[in-house]
Design an enzyme around this catalytic site. Structure first.
Site, PDB file in Angstrom:
ATOM      1  N   LYS A 136       0.842  -1.205   0.000  1.00  0.00           N
ATOM      2  CA  LYS A 136       0.000   0.000   0.000  1.00  0.00           C
ATOM      3  C   LYS A 136       0.871   1.246   0.000  1.00  0.00           C
ATOM      4  O   LYS A 136       0.619   2.192  -0.750  1.00  0.00           O
ATOM      5  CB  LYS A 136      -0.926  -0.007   1.230  1.00  0.00           C
ATOM      6  N   GLN A 158      -4.825  -1.418   9.571  1.00  0.00           N
ATOM      7  CA  GLN A 158      -4.745  -2.754   8.993  1.00  0.00           C
ATOM      8  C   GLN A 158      -5.354  -3.783   9.950  1.00  0.00           C
ATOM      9  O   GLN A 158      -4.984  -3.844  11.122  1.00  0.00           O
ATOM     10  CB  GLN A 158      -3.272  -3.102   8.704  1.00  0.00           C
ATOM     11  N   ASP A 168     -11.300   2.852   4.034  1.00  0.00           N
ATOM     12  CA  ASP A 168     -11.711   1.440   3.969  1.00  0.00           C
ATOM     13  C   ASP A 168     -13.233   1.329   3.819  1.00  0.00           C
ATOM     14  O   ASP A 168     -13.742   0.264   3.460  1.00  0.00           O
ATOM     15  CB  ASP A 168     -11.297   0.718   5.262  1.00  0.00           C
TER      16      ASP A 168
END
Ligand code: NAP
Length: 299
Positions: free
Chosen positions: A61, A105, A128
């Site tokens: 990422k 995460q 997200d």
């Protein structure tokens, strides 16, 4: 086997190539944003602990964020970090004007409640798309941030099929991060949507009725070839590591690819299908968040 289907090569949806094209378009837009508005979007990724898979995801990422011209901020906390420490970091990122997107995460170590952390992220920076405000906006047709993996699936479907209006779609799996938002996205595209799960009766028959099958189950090759209607479009979200013999492993999806490719009109492989779309859509969400936070509309 559907004799009218295009040859096998033409049926394979190349997620890697599509994601690369999307990343190029995002990088172009980032350059425009910088040139016209002096704004560089910033993505903060928080990793707690040292889960090897999570470390790889976070590294990828970070690299792709920088390649697209955006700023990448990595925050690593030790595996023993407490919830209060993580929430304090999220708080700081919420108010940091250089940070437009925040991703924590998952999975998190046991001592931390993931829901409490998701709830603490400013919905405007929730790239997200897991915050209840964004889930609610998706469900009610409002403008929010959409979870990256289902967003990637939708982009692949629209690229292949064009307008999805009226299509019969089935989503196998009802998780909050894939199945449910996928079903909402398809509904918003005017599909007729069935959501299947572990209690669904005669899943094979449900799948055979569908023109679009999205499998997000986490069970290696569970969806068999003869569950796929001739010419249907199959999107395989599953990433399962299975024994390949000789002490090695390989990745397979939730769909029995070798069987399904003989029935499908189009199908995503694993790897190289949905997987690469997830980070590309994370970058897209970061760009979208940065623009919305400043009231900028890009051409
Ligand atoms: P999850 O939270 O474990 O949800 C799995 C869903 O599948 C549940 O709704 C479950 O039903 C359903 N299910 C389980 N067994 C079933 C069966 N026998 N028949 C029908 N439905 C069944 O998984 P997830 O997070 O959504 O992820 C699904 C898969 O996608 C995994 O392989 C994951 O690794 C992969 N994934 C890939 C990406 C990517 O970037 N490509 C991103 C996220 C996830 P119940 O609700 O009834 O239990």
């Amino acid at each position: 086997m559907n004799d009218a289907s295009p040859p096998a090569n033409g049926r394979i949806i190349d997620g890697r190539a599509f994601a690369a094209g999307l990343r190029r378009r995002i990088a172009d837009q980032v350059r425009t944003l910088q040139a016209k508005h002096g704004v560089t979007p910033g993505l903060a990724v928080v990793l707690v602990g040292d889960n090897p898979a999570s470390r790889v995801y976070v590294k990828n990422k970070g690299e792709q964020t920088k390649e697209s011209g955006m700023a990448s901020f990595e925050h690593k906390l030790p595996a023993a970090a407490g919830q209060a420490e993580l929430l304090a970091l999220v708080d700081r990122l919420n108010t940091d004007p250089a940070v437009n997107g925040i991703l924590v995460q998952l999975p998190l170590p046991r001592q931390i409640d993931p829901q409490a952390v998701i709830d603490a992220i400013d919905p405007a920076k929730d790239v997200d798309g897991f915050h209840v405000v964004n889930a609610g906006r998706l469900a009610t047709g409002g403008q929010g941030l959409v979870p990256c993996t289902p967003l990637g699936c939708l982009l692949l479907l629209k690229d292949r099929l064009g307008d999805l209006t009226g299509r019969r779609a089935i989503v196998v799996g009802r998780s909050n991060i894939v199945g449910k938002p996928m079903a909402q996205l398809l509904l918003n595209e005017n599909c007729t949507v069935t959501i299947a799960h572990s209690r669904t009766r005669d899943l094979a028959a449900e799948c055979r009725r569908a023109e679009i099958v999205v499998a997000a189950v986490g069970k290696p090759e569970m969806v068999r070839g003869d569950w796929i209607a001739p010419g249907a479009t199959v999107i395989d979200v599953g990433i399962n590591r299975v024994d390949a013999g000789n002490g090695k492993t390989r990745l397979v999806g939730d769909v029995a690819y070798a069987e399904a490719v003989r029935h499908a009109g189009a199908i995503t492989p694993v790897p190289g299908g949905v997987g690469p779309m997830t980070i590309a859509c994370l970058l897209q969400n970061t760009l979208t968040a940065a623009c919305r936070q400043r009231g900028i509309v890009l051409p």
